[in-house]
Write a protein that holds these residues in place. Structure first.
Motif, mmCIF file in Angstrom:
data_model
loop_
_atom_site.group_PDB
_atom_site.id
_atom_site.type_symbol
_atom_site.label_atom_id
_atom_site.label_comp_id
_atom_site.label_asym_id
_atom_site.label_seq_id
_atom_site.Cartn_x
_atom_site.Cartn_y
_atom_site.Cartn_z
ATOM 1 N N GLN A 183 0.717 -1.065 0.169
ATOM 2 C CA GLN A 183 -0.050 0.014 -0.366
ATOM 3 C C GLN A 183 0.575 1.128 -0.048
ATOM 4 O OE1 GLN A 183 -2.282 -0.358 3.535
ATOM 5 N NE2 GLN A 183 -4.652 -0.982 2.226
ATOM 6 N N VAL A 209 0.558 5.038 0.930
ATOM 7 C CA VAL A 209 -0.025 5.908 1.528
ATOM 8 C C VAL A 209 0.173 7.406 1.093
ATOM 9 C CG1 VAL A 209 -1.007 6.642 4.208
ATOM 10 C CG2 VAL A 209 -0.583 3.864 3.390
ATOM 11 N N CYS A 265 5.161 10.540 0.865
ATOM 12 C CA CYS A 265 4.289 9.339 0.668
ATOM 13 C C CYS A 265 5.066 7.700 0.627
ATOM 14 C CB CYS A 265 3.893 9.496 -1.094
ATOM 15 S SG CYS A 265 3.083 6.983 -1.540
ATOM 16 N N TYR A 308 -1.730 12.174 -5.943
ATOM 17 C CA TYR A 308 -1.801 10.793 -5.924
ATOM 18 C C TYR A 308 -0.058 10.960 -6.126
ATOM 19 C CZ TYR A 308 -6.973 10.638 -6.939
ATOM 20 O OH TYR A 308 -7.726 10.856 -7.412
ATOM 21 N N TRP A 321 -0.598 2.619 -6.634
ATOM 22 C CA TRP A 321 -1.324 3.577 -6.518
ATOM 23 C C TRP A 321 -1.229 4.125 -5.669
ATOM 24 C CZ3 TRP A 321 -1.477 7.362 -9.819
ATOM 25 C CH2 TRP A 321 -0.863 7.505 -11.815
ATOM 26 N N GLY A 322 -1.358 5.396 -5.148
ATOM 27 C CA GLY A 322 -2.233 5.441 -3.001
ATOM 28 C C GLY A 322 -3.276 5.989 -2.993
ATOM 29 N N GLN A 323 -4.448 6.444 -2.520
ATOM 30 C CA GLN A 323 -5.466 6.761 -2.464
ATOM 31 C C GLN A 323 -5.817 8.171 -2.927
ATOM 32 O OE1 GLN A 323 -8.467 5.348 -1.837
ATOM 33 N NE2 GLN A 323 -6.763 3.037 -2.582
ATOM 34 N N GLY A 324 -4.794 9.258 -2.409
ATOM 35 C CA GLY A 324 -4.749 10.542 -2.900
ATOM 36 C C GLY A 324 -4.901 11.231 -1.689
ATOM 37 N N THR A 325 -4.238 12.663 -2.064
ATOM 38 C CA THR A 325 -4.614 13.983 -0.724
ATOM 39 C C THR A 325 -5.170 14.483 -1.255
ATOM 40 O OG1 THR A 325 -3.594 14.491 1.062
ATOM 41 C CG2 THR A 325 -1.919 14.275 -1.033
#
Length: 126
Positions: A3, A5, A22, A94, A116-120
């Motif tokens: 994952q 993050v 990240c 991302y 890929w991350g979930q985004g901020t």
């Protein structure tokens, strides 16, 4: 399961700075490439910056001279220092990573990234 993050997003005034981070968690894995993409409302996701294992980096023209990408290979982390932010930098950012090695000229290609991350959210007010 690996994952990514992201952290560090937020609201900032135009001309201000933000730093995104990240971190990879889960199964220990060496990413050859780590980078950042962003997606503004109603637009497609675009490349921002990335760096490969040899230390070569690539930047979107719109952020050159303002954003700096850095990574800690041992910690499997990547950071994005964003300076002189503009309202047009507003987007969801991302984190992305690729397990295969690529030359710096290839880093802009979104389809090469397989994690890929979930985004901020980053919001720059005028």
């Amino acid at each position: 399961q690996v994952q990514l993050v992201e952290s560090g997003g937020g609201l900032v005034q135009a001309g201000g700075n933000l730093s995104l981070s990240c971190a990879a968690s889960g199964r220990t894995f060496r990413f050859n490439v780590m980078g950042w993409f962003r997606q503004a409302p109603g637009k497609e996701r675009d490349f921002v910056a990335a760096t490969n294992w040899s230390g070569s980096s690539a930047y979107a023209d719109s952020v050159k001279g303002r954003f700096t990408i850095s990574r800690d290979k041992a910690q499997n982390t990547v950071n994005l220092q964003m300076n002189s932010l503009k309202p047009e930098d507003t987007a969801v950012y991302y984190c992305a990573a690729a397990s295969r090695p690529y030359d710096s000229s290839w880093l802009v290609r979104e389809h090469l990234y397989n994690y890929w991350g979930q985004g901020t959210q980053v919001t720059v007010s005028s």
